[in-house]
Motif scaffolding. Structure first.
Motif, short mmCIF file in Angstrom:
data_model
loop_
_atom_site.label_atom_id
_atom_site.label_comp_id
_atom_site.label_asym_id
_atom_site.label_seq_id
_atom_site.Cartn_x
_atom_site.Cartn_y
_atom_site.Cartn_z
N TRP A 16 95.74 29.19 87.73
CA TRP A 16 95.05 28.20 88.55
C TRP A 16 95.88 27.71 89.72
O TRP A 16 95.44 27.79 90.87
CB TRP A 16 94.55 27.04 87.72
CG TRP A 16 93.41 27.36 86.80
CD1 TRP A 16 92.54 28.41 86.91
CD2 TRP A 16 93.02 26.65 85.63
NE1 TRP A 16 91.63 28.38 85.88
CE2 TRP A 16 91.90 27.32 85.08
CE3 TRP A 16 93.50 25.52 85.01
CZ2 TRP A 16 91.27 26.87 83.94
CZ3 TRP A 16 92.86 25.08 83.87
CH2 TRP A 16 91.76 25.74 83.35
N PRO A 17 97.08 27.18 89.50
CA PRO A 17 97.87 26.70 90.65
C PRO A 17 98.25 27.84 91.60
O PRO A 17 98.31 27.64 92.81
CB PRO A 17 99.12 26.09 90.03
CG PRO A 17 98.77 25.82 88.62
CD PRO A 17 97.76 26.85 88.25
N ASP A 20 95.27 28.55 93.83
CA ASP A 20 95.09 27.44 94.79
C ASP A 20 96.16 27.48 95.88
O ASP A 20 95.86 27.26 97.05
CB ASP A 20 95.15 26.09 94.07
CG ASP A 20 93.93 25.85 93.18
OD1 ASP A 20 92.91 26.55 93.37
OD2 ASP A 20 94.01 24.97 92.31
N ALA A 21 97.41 27.76 95.49
CA ALA A 21 98.49 27.84 96.46
C ALA A 21 98.25 28.99 97.44
O ALA A 21 98.49 28.85 98.64
CB ALA A 21 99.83 28.02 95.76
N SER A 29 103.60 27.92 91.90
CA SER A 29 103.22 28.37 90.58
C SER A 29 103.23 27.15 89.67
O SER A 29 103.78 26.10 90.02
CB SER A 29 104.20 29.41 90.05
OG SER A 29 105.47 28.82 89.83
N LEU A 30 102.64 27.28 88.51
CA LEU A 30 102.64 26.19 87.55
C LEU A 30 104.08 25.86 87.14
O LEU A 30 104.45 24.69 87.02
CB LEU A 30 101.80 26.55 86.33
CG LEU A 30 101.68 25.48 85.26
CD1 LEU A 30 101.05 24.22 85.83
CD2 LEU A 30 100.86 25.99 84.09
N LEU A 33 105.71 23.84 89.91
CA LEU A 33 105.14 22.50 89.94
C LEU A 33 105.69 21.65 88.80
O LEU A 33 106.06 20.50 88.99
CB LEU A 33 103.61 22.58 89.85
CG LEU A 33 102.86 21.26 89.79
CD1 LEU A 33 103.07 20.46 91.08
CD2 LEU A 33 101.37 21.51 89.56
#
Length: 73
Positions: A16-17, A20-21, A29-30, A33
């Motif tokens: 997901w991240p 979005d990135a 990346s997760l 983050l």
């Protein structure tokens, strides 16, 4: 642990991240983050035990090791 609200595979959550990135045109990346979040907590004085819990580190030593990060002036 309480039952999850919905079942999601760990790889899906990690994607997901990243997606979005990519759409935003930035790197991320997760994992990045998560570490950035923890680093900011350490730099603002949040107790390491609290950071350990929020980061999901099983061992306090892992949190201590990661907390030696320094900001650049």
């Amino acid at each position: 642990m309480p039952d999850p609200l919905f079942a999601v595979h760990k790889d899906t959550v990690s994607d997901w991240p990243a997606s979005d990135a990519k759409r935003a045109g930035i790197g991320g990346s997760l994992h990045r983050l998560r570490h950035t979040f923890c680093a900011h907590m350490v730099m603002t004085g949040v107790p390491l035990r609290r950071v350990q819990i929020l980061a999901g580190h099983a061992d306090y030593a892992t949190t201590e090791q990661r907390s030696t990060m320094r900001t650049t002036p």
